[in-house]
Design an enzyme around this catalytic site. Structure first.
Site, PDB file in Angstrom:
ATOM      1  N   ARG A 112       0.905  -1.056  -0.101  1.00  0.00           N
ATOM      2  CA  ARG A 112       0.025  -0.103  -0.073  1.00  0.00           C
ATOM      3  C   ARG A 112       0.914   1.212  -0.055  1.00  0.00           C
ATOM      4  O   ARG A 112       1.820   1.433   0.891  1.00  0.00           O
ATOM      5  CB  ARG A 112      -0.779   0.060   1.171  1.00  0.00           C
ATOM      6  CG  ARG A 112      -1.635   1.323   1.278  1.00  0.00           C
ATOM      7  CD  ARG A 112      -2.688   1.285   2.502  1.00  0.00           C
ATOM      8  NE  ARG A 112      -3.811   0.633   1.920  1.00  0.00           N
ATOM      9  CZ  ARG A 112      -5.248   0.696   2.412  1.00  0.00           C
ATOM     10  NH1 ARG A 112      -5.717   1.321   3.586  1.00  0.00           N
ATOM     11  NH2 ARG A 112      -5.816  -0.223   1.890  1.00  0.00           N
ATOM     12  N   HIS A 139      -7.661   1.128  -6.271  1.00  0.00           N
ATOM     13  CA  HIS A 139      -7.722   0.322  -5.222  1.00  0.00           C
ATOM     14  C   HIS A 139      -8.241  -0.958  -5.760  1.00  0.00           C
ATOM     15  O   HIS A 139      -9.570  -1.160  -5.229  1.00  0.00           O
ATOM     16  CB  HIS A 139      -8.644   0.959  -4.166  1.00  0.00           C
ATOM     17  CG  HIS A 139      -8.406   0.310  -2.662  1.00  0.00           C
ATOM     18  ND1 HIS A 139      -7.682  -0.874  -2.462  1.00  0.00           N
ATOM     19  CD2 HIS A 139      -9.216   0.311  -1.422  1.00  0.00           C
ATOM     20  CE1 HIS A 139      -7.695  -1.111  -1.244  1.00  0.00           C
ATOM     21  NE2 HIS A 139      -8.733  -0.481  -0.570  1.00  0.00           N
ATOM     22  N   GLN A 142      -9.779  -3.938  -3.555  1.00  0.00           N
ATOM     23  CA  GLN A 142     -11.417  -3.433  -3.001  1.00  0.00           C
ATOM     24  C   GLN A 142     -12.415  -3.562  -3.788  1.00  0.00           C
ATOM     25  O   GLN A 142     -13.238  -4.250  -3.453  1.00  0.00           O
ATOM     26  CB  GLN A 142     -11.271  -2.069  -2.406  1.00  0.00           C
ATOM     27  CG  GLN A 142     -12.616  -1.651  -1.924  1.00  0.00           C
ATOM     28  CD  GLN A 142     -12.931  -1.950  -0.578  1.00  0.00           C
ATOM     29  OE1 GLN A 142     -12.139  -1.954   0.565  1.00  0.00           O
ATOM     30  NE2 GLN A 142     -14.192  -2.324  -0.557  1.00  0.00           N
ATOM     31  N   ASP A 231     -17.456   6.545  -0.592  1.00  0.00           N
ATOM     32  CA  ASP A 231     -16.358   6.313   0.049  1.00  0.00           C
ATOM     33  C   ASP A 231     -16.241   7.897   0.726  1.00  0.00           C
ATOM     34  O   ASP A 231     -16.723   8.692   0.370  1.00  0.00           O
ATOM     35  CB  ASP A 231     -15.457   6.221  -0.695  1.00  0.00           C
ATOM     36  CG  ASP A 231     -13.891   6.270  -0.216  1.00  0.00           C
ATOM     37  OD1 ASP A 231     -13.751   5.805   1.048  1.00  0.00           O
ATOM     38  OD2 ASP A 231     -12.696   5.992  -0.993  1.00  0.00           O
ATOM     39  N   CYS A 271     -16.506   1.072   1.296  1.00  0.00           N
ATOM     40  CA  CYS A 271     -15.356   0.473   1.270  1.00  0.00           C
ATOM     41  C   CYS A 271     -14.596   0.519   2.736  1.00  0.00           C
ATOM     42  O   CYS A 271     -13.961  -0.011   3.465  1.00  0.00           O
ATOM     43  CB  CYS A 271     -14.164   0.854   0.398  1.00  0.00           C
ATOM     44  SG  CYS A 271     -13.533   2.617   0.479  1.00  0.00           S
ATOM     45  N   ARG A 297     -13.573  -9.405   1.748  1.00  0.00           N
ATOM     46  CA  ARG A 297     -12.352  -9.167   1.345  1.00  0.00           C
ATOM     47  C   ARG A 297     -11.446 -10.350   1.557  1.00  0.00           C
ATOM     48  O   ARG A 297     -10.565 -10.731   0.709  1.00  0.00           O
ATOM     49  CB  ARG A 297     -11.716  -7.794   1.730  1.00  0.00           C
ATOM     50  CG  ARG A 297     -12.639  -6.683   1.459  1.00  0.00           C
ATOM     51  CD  ARG A 297     -11.916  -5.402   1.533  1.00  0.00           C
ATOM     52  NE  ARG A 297     -10.748  -5.340   0.595  1.00  0.00           N
ATOM     53  CZ  ARG A 297      -9.765  -4.366   0.748  1.00  0.00           C
ATOM     54  NH1 ARG A 297      -9.956  -3.597   2.084  1.00  0.00           N
ATOM     55  NH2 ARG A 297      -8.810  -4.434   0.078  1.00  0.00           N
TER      56      ARG A 297
HETATM   57  N1   CP Z   1     -11.235  -0.525   2.612  1.00  0.00           N
HETATM   58  C1   CP Z   1      -9.909  -0.644   2.903  1.00  0.00           C
HETATM   59  O1   CP Z   1      -8.954  -0.657   2.202  1.00  0.00           O
HETATM   60  O2   CP Z   1      -9.868  -0.402   4.359  1.00  0.00           O
HETATM   61  P1   CP Z   1      -8.363  -0.287   5.082  1.00  0.00           P
HETATM   62  O3   CP Z   1      -8.022   1.231   4.555  1.00  0.00           O
HETATM   63  O4   CP Z   1      -8.614  -0.422   6.536  1.00  0.00           O
HETATM   64  O5   CP Z   1      -7.425  -1.354   4.819  1.00  0.00           O
HETATM   65  N1  NVA Z   2     -10.067   6.613  -1.135  1.00  0.00           N
HETATM   66  C1  NVA Z   2      -9.660   6.338   0.395  1.00  0.00           C
HETATM   67  C2  NVA Z   2      -9.800   4.831   0.275  1.00  0.00           C
HETATM   68  C3  NVA Z   2      -9.517   4.144   1.725  1.00  0.00           C
HETATM   69  C4  NVA Z   2      -9.678   2.676   1.740  1.00  0.00           C
HETATM   70  C5  NVA Z   2      -8.321   6.514   0.562  1.00  0.00           C
HETATM   71  O1  NVA Z   2      -7.566   6.434  -0.439  1.00  0.00           O
HETATM   72  O2  NVA Z   2      -8.067   7.149   1.775  1.00  0.00           O
END
Ligand code: CP
Ligand code: NVA
Length: 313
Positions: A112, A139, A142, A231, A271, A297
């Site tokens: 990530r 993402h 997800q 989101d 999400c 997930r």
């Molecule tokens: N939805 C999601 O990716 O959650 P986290 O940021 O907690 O991993």
């Molecule tokens: N759009 C959000 C998703 C988190 C899972 C972010 O990037 O923070």
């Protein structure tokens, strides 16, 4: 193994038939382990002895936990690296050398990151699969999981459903747009003026056969929806004026009035984590399937891992 190995960086680069195979495998695996506890291993231990290395440059709860359980349930194990403890983050070691070590010690790498460029660089030097666990531009794990959840609940192929996104044009929406093209479903996007997807994404939409419609009126976007997804308005990567942005999204809050424009049996997905974009009574009512969405997930990460290892049934 090496020639069958696959990266999972962006849905764009993965053929639709492989994405469909991942979902089908996840369905079978989920059904087959209904009576098993979280740490019990799937029949056949398909990834026995394999190590998934994970690294999070940004916060995570769900992605972290779901990959942990996913590799364990496949018979392997995981190690989570803290970026601040690596030489890489302090400029003391190159991506090339870090990737070489990761490839020698581990069997897959989940990252990530705050940099799409970093994913590409790692991909160049790794000889093991890399999985994008969220980047500024996408993402994918997800959204693939969300396609799974939608089909599980609606008991129909997603291509037969009207999907609506109400919210910011962020990484999650970018992946949803790609999924709309890959799985051929109708996607209405509701976002304020000047918050539409960027030109690169618009070009991608235009260069593919698509059923994607963008509205600056949330009611129009929500009309006839089978599923409404949203989101946080403010993403981890957002650097601008947050108060101003939240103000621009005021009319895009998902509440009972807005849900009334959707079909009666419309479900709500998010999400997570959430912000102020959804009313508490929508988030917590029985139209909302956010907890199942999060749990699913695990099942989809497992099939993504098997795809990456060239071991999909
Ligand atoms: N939805 C999601 O990716 O959650 P986290 O940021 O907690 O991993
Ligand atoms: N759009 C959000 C998703 C988190 C899972 C972010 O990037 O923070």
């Amino acid at each position: 193994m090496k020639n069958k190995m696959k990266h999972f960086i962006n849905l764009k680069d993965i053929p639709s038939k492989d994405l469909r195979k991942i979902i089908t495998d996840a369905k079978k695996r989920k059904n087959a382990r209904k009576k098993l506890n979280n740490l019990e291993v799937d029949n056949g231990e398909p990834l026995k002895g394999k190590l998934l290395v994970q690294m999070f440059e940004k916060s995570s709860l769900r992605t972290r936990l779901s990959f942990y359980l996913a590799i364990k349930q496949l018979g392997g194990s995981t190690l989570t690296l803290r970026p601040d403890e690596l030489h890489l983050s302090k400029g003391g070691e190159s991506i090339e050398d870090t990737a070489k070590i990761l490839s020698n010690f581990g069997n897959a790498f989940m990252l990530r990151t705050s940099s799409d460029e970093k994913l590409k660089e790692f991909r160049k030097y790794l000889s093991i699969p890399i999985i994008n666990g969220l980047s500024p531009s996408s993402h994918p794990t997800q959204i693939l999981s969300d396609v799974f959840t939608i089909e599980e609940i609606k008991k129909k192929p997603i291509s037969k459903l009207n999907i609506t996104w109400i919210g910011d044009s962020n990484n999650v929406l970018n992946s949803l747009i790609v999924a709309s093209i890959k799985f051929s479903f109708k996607l209405n996007i509701g976002c304020p003026k000047n918050y539409e997807p960027n030109q690169k994404i618009i070009n991608y939409i235009k260069s593919n056969k698509n059923k994607i419609f963008i509205y600056n009126d949330p009611k129009k976007a929500a009309t006839g929806a089978d599923v409404i997804l949203s989101d946080k308005v403010i993403s981890m990567n957002d650097k601008g004026d947050k108060i101003k942005k939240l103000n621009h999204f005021k009319k895009f809050r998902i509440d009972k009035k807005l849900m009334n424009f959707a079909k009666k049996d419309c479900i709500f997905l998010h999400c997570l984590p959430r912000g102020t974009e959804v009313d508490e009574n929508i988030f917590s009512n029985n139209q909302s399937k956010v907890w199942l969405q999060a749990l699913n997930r695990v099942h989809v990460q497992k099939s993504i891992l098997l795809y990456c290892f060239g071991r999909l049934r």
